[in-house]
Every structure is written in C-alpha cells, then in structure tokens.
Design a protein around this motif. Structure first.
Motif, PDB file in Angstrom:
ATOM      1  N   TRP A  66       0.809  -1.215   0.000  1.00  0.00           N
ATOM      2  CA  TRP A  66       0.000   0.000   0.000  1.00  0.00           C
ATOM      3  C   TRP A  66       0.844   1.267   0.000  1.00  0.00           C
ATOM      4  N   ASN A  67       1.864   1.344   0.811  1.00  0.00           N
ATOM      5  CA  ASN A  67       2.665   2.567   0.894  1.00  0.00           C
ATOM      6  C   ASN A  67       3.299   2.910  -0.451  1.00  0.00           C
ATOM      7  N   ARG A  68       3.743   1.891  -1.168  1.00  0.00           N
ATOM      8  CA  ARG A  68       4.360   2.147  -2.468  1.00  0.00           C
ATOM      9  C   ARG A  68       3.325   2.660  -3.466  1.00  0.00           C
ATOM     10  N   MET A  69       2.121   2.083  -3.445  1.00  0.00           N
ATOM     11  CA  MET A  69       1.051   2.562  -4.324  1.00  0.00           C
ATOM     12  C   MET A  69       0.683   4.003  -3.994  1.00  0.00           C
ATOM     13  N   ARG A  70       0.538   4.281  -2.708  1.00  0.00           N
ATOM     14  CA  ARG A  70       0.137   5.614  -2.277  1.00  0.00           C
ATOM     15  C   ARG A  70       1.192   6.652  -2.639  1.00  0.00           C
ATOM     16  N   ASP A  71       2.468   6.324  -2.436  1.00  0.00           N
ATOM     17  CA  ASP A  71       3.533   7.288  -2.700  1.00  0.00           C
ATOM     18  C   ASP A  71       3.691   7.595  -4.182  1.00  0.00           C
ATOM     19  N   ALA A  72       3.262   6.658  -5.056  1.00  0.00           N
ATOM     20  CA  ALA A  72       3.387   6.863  -6.500  1.00  0.00           C
ATOM     21  C   ALA A  72       2.165   7.549  -7.102  1.00  0.00           C
ATOM     22  N   SER A  73       1.173   7.847  -6.269  1.00  0.00           N
ATOM     23  CA  SER A  73      -0.095   8.374  -6.774  1.00  0.00           C
ATOM     24  C   SER A  73      -0.445   9.691  -6.088  1.00  0.00           C
ATOM     25  N   LEU A  74      -1.445  10.327  -6.659  1.00  0.00           N
ATOM     26  CA  LEU A  74      -2.026  11.513  -6.044  1.00  0.00           C
ATOM     27  C   LEU A  74      -3.405  11.127  -5.522  1.00  0.00           C
ATOM     28  N   GLY A  75      -3.607  11.171  -4.237  1.00  0.00           N
ATOM     29  CA  GLY A  75      -4.919  10.861  -3.693  1.00  0.00           C
ATOM     30  C   GLY A  75      -5.969  11.810  -4.254  1.00  0.00           C
ATOM     31  N   LEU A  76      -7.106  11.264  -4.677  1.00  0.00           N
ATOM     32  CA  LEU A  76      -8.160  12.083  -5.262  1.00  0.00           C
ATOM     33  C   LEU A  76      -8.914  12.813  -4.149  1.00  0.00           C
TER      34      LEU A  76
END
Length: 416
Positions: A66-76
C-alpha cells in the motif's frame, strides 16, 4: 512432460493480473505453496489504469504494498460534475469526506505499476511462470492437472481461474456455450499528459481532481491520479447490445470514428475528449461486459477448480469496482482456505463474494451517467441537493462489509 507434486497442498493460479498476483502475495504470506501461470508477461504496458478504493487499500496494507502505491499516486480529493452544456452543476467534497473517515485516499494509478508493485513484493519469483498459458484441465486423485500450451502437465490440489471471463478455465467451468455476459456500452480508455499538445503550460485538470460529464447515451470521466497523468474514459451506448461470445473487437479505425462523433464534446471546463487524445500516452477501446457466472465452483469427479472475480464477474467500470472486487474475492478465499487447511488438507468449497451487488451497482451508475432513462435524468438533477455526507455514508456503508485477510494483523487496529 509432467510436473507432479505429492503430499503438500498446492494452489495453481491461472492468470497474473490483479487477482492472480494479489492471491500469490497472500498465499506466500500464509506459507501455502502455489504456482502462478501467466500466458503473457507480467505487468504489460497498455495505457490502462486502475483504481484502489479505501477498503482494498487495507488488504494491500496487510500485504505490504500500500505505501508504495500511495507514494506513487495523487490521492483524489475533488470531484466536479458538468452537464452536457459544459456547466458545472456540482462541486463535490465526497472524496475528502471519505478519506477523512477512512484515513486512506482514493487512488488511480497506471495498471502496469499496480501489477509491478505486487510482483516486486513476492520473495520467491520462481513460483511465477510467464508465457505459460493453460489449455486444458483434468481431474486427478484428490486434485487437478492442467496442460499448458507447451504441452507440460502440471499438478496441484486446486486451480484458481484468475485469467478473465474469456479464459479457457472459465469456459471449462461455467459452460461458455451459455452466454452470461452482455455489453450495452463501449468505452474508450486512455492515459494522457496533463497539458494541451500545443501549449504545455496549460493543464486540463488540477492535480487530484476528477471531472465527470453527462450526455444522453454517453458520458465521460477524467482524473489526475499521478503527476502529469490524466486517466480518462469516454462511455458510449451501443445501438445493438452484444452478447458473449460475439463481443466486437475494436480497431484504430473504430476509435477514430468514435472521436469524430464524440470527440468535440467537453469533459470539464475548456477541454474536450479530442484535446486529451492529442496528448496521448496510451489507450484503446473495448466493450463493457456485464454479468455474473453462477457456476463459479467446479468439483465434478473430484476436480477442484474455482473462478475468481476476474473470471466469474464483470461489471462496468464507472465506479471502479472491478479490480477491487477481485481483491475482495482473494480475501474471502484466503479466509476460508487458511483455517480449513489447519483442519483438513483437502478443502472442497468456496465462493465469490459480493459479485452480484458490485455488478448491479456499476450497472446503474453507468446508466445514471449516460442519463439512460427519464428517472435517471431526474436523479442527476436532484443529485447536487443531497449533502456530501449522505453520499459518502452510502459508499462507506457499501465498503464496510468488505473483507480483509483474517490471518494477518488488521492495519487499522495496529495504527490505532
């Protein structure tokens, strides 16, 4: 050539997509032997993207990705709704409300990276076989045997079909001669740079923003889910609904024809579908299949096979439930398998969770956004009058019963 394994329980997985790689990670962390067979390469680059909802994020948190996904994205954080005349009729704070309640943002990220993160997390890559498709399935004493396209016979205790609704496994298990999936809409999906082709200083959307637009018999959505990335879709109703196995295969000429007819329509303020298509990274067009296979479990003569959500359920993509439902299916399967193996080395039954509810919800959201009937058009008019808290609660109530992996610590309780 035959590859047999005696004694130890082993799961065979057909398909290395969302469900297959999530299941591989869960099995590895549970200490259960498995072998994943993927007919192509892992994490292909295809211009597609995928959403991660808050309840799915909990499972990925348990698996350590999860942390890797979150860090690579912009939360909507924002969502604006436009009518067919380009007027903003609702500026929604639902995403902020839900993120505040769950402490997890909605994410959009490129499907390539989503799958790559799941693959990278696996410690033993030898259990992933690429360019190895399943051609046949037979029963054995207390298990299954699959034959690959290279003629190799591989034995296991149970087979999980996670390779889509058009797969060989689905055909074997659920009788492909009886059509169960239909398509009433087609979707043009693409990823574009977040700026005009002739003016890189002008962005289409602010970061973390989603735009929805509503037309008769068509709709669109665009979201900036990663730096300089607009993930967008154009949904168009098909004049004559298609039924499996006669789904159309769209070509570049079909995409160009669709854009000639719909491309000059606005999505948000000051830009159109054609503007997005002029700044491309990748994309394509597919029919949006809908349906649920009832016969998701096959145990004829001791041949234990199960379809995951990706192979037994297909929902339209407006709500973004497809990949999230697949993760739910993995969690439910593992929550049955782990305690069952502690008591019995040969489990005999499982099920696909919430598939029909997810398909039904997606079905109506697709038609709502395309204003398919008079009462859905009325509902769209009434939508801005409902408070964000009410809309958010409805979605939170939908996510609440979603399972996590019971054999791993609950990340929310750990953080609390």
């Amino acid at each position: 050539m035959s590859t047999e394994r005696k004694g130890a329980f082993r799961v065979l997985i057909a398909g290395g997509g969302v469900a297959g790689l999530t299941l591989a990670n869960a099995l590895e962390q549970a200490g259960i032997d498995y072998l994943l067979l993927e007919k192509r390469d892992i994490a292909p680059r295809m211009g597609a993207y995928i959403g991660v909802l808050c309840h799915t994020a909990r499972v990925f948190d348990q698996l350590g990705v999860w942390n890797r996904m979150r860090d690579a994205s912009l939360g909507l954080t924002g969502r604006q709704h436009f009518d067919e005349h380009g007027r903003l009729f609702e500026d929604s704070g639902v995403f902020k409300f839900i993120t505040g309640k769950t402490k997890r943002p909605f994410l959009f990220l490129e499907r390539h990276f989503y799958l790559q993160y799941l693959y990278d997390k696996l410690k033993d890559k030898s259990k992933i076989r690429t360019r190895c498709g399943v051609q046949a399935l037979t029963e054995t004493d207390g298990g299954v045997a699959v034959t690959t396209d290279a003629g190799e016979e591989i034995h296991g205790s149970i087979l999980l079909g996670a390779d889509g609704i058009h797969s060989t496994i689905r055909q074997i298990i659920s009788d492909a001669d009886n059509p169960r999936f239909t398509a009433h809409y087609r979707t043009l999906f693409a990823t574009s740079h977040n700026h005009f082709a002739d003016d890189p200083s002008r962005c289409f959307l602010p970061e973390s923003m989603v735009h929805n637009v509503y037309y008769r018999r068509s709709s669109g959505v665009a979201a900036v889910g990663a730096p300089d990335r607009v993930f967008w879709l154009l949904f168009v109703k098909i004049d004559s609904p298609a039924t499996m196995p006669n789904f159309p295969q769209y070509t570049e000429a079909d995409i160009e024809a669709t854009l000639r007819q719909y491309g000059d329509r606005s999505i948000g303020a000051g830009y159109t579908f054609n503007d997005l298509w002029a700044s491309p990274i990748g994309g394509g067009m597919v029919p949006m299949e809908e349906g649920v296979v009832d016969a998701a479990w096959h145990n004829k003569g001791g041949c234990n096979s199960l379809l995951t959500a990706t192979a037994s359920e297909k929902s339209t993509i407006n709500v973004g439930l497809g990949g999230n439902t697949a993760v739910e299916g993995v969690a439910t399967f593992m929550n049955l398998l782990v305690p069952l193996l502690a008591r019995n080395p040969k489990p005999s039954h499982s099920d696909v969770p919430r598939a029909r509810a997810c398909v039904t919800l997606s079905h109506y959201v697709t038609r709502f956004e395309a204003m398919d009937t008079w009462w859905l058009r009325m509902l769209r008019w009434l939508s801005p009058w409902f408070p964000d808290s009410v809309k958010a609660k409805a979605f939170l109530d939908f996510m609440k019963p979603a399972p996590i992996l019971n054999f791993l610590p609950d990340p929310d309780r750990s953080k609390a």
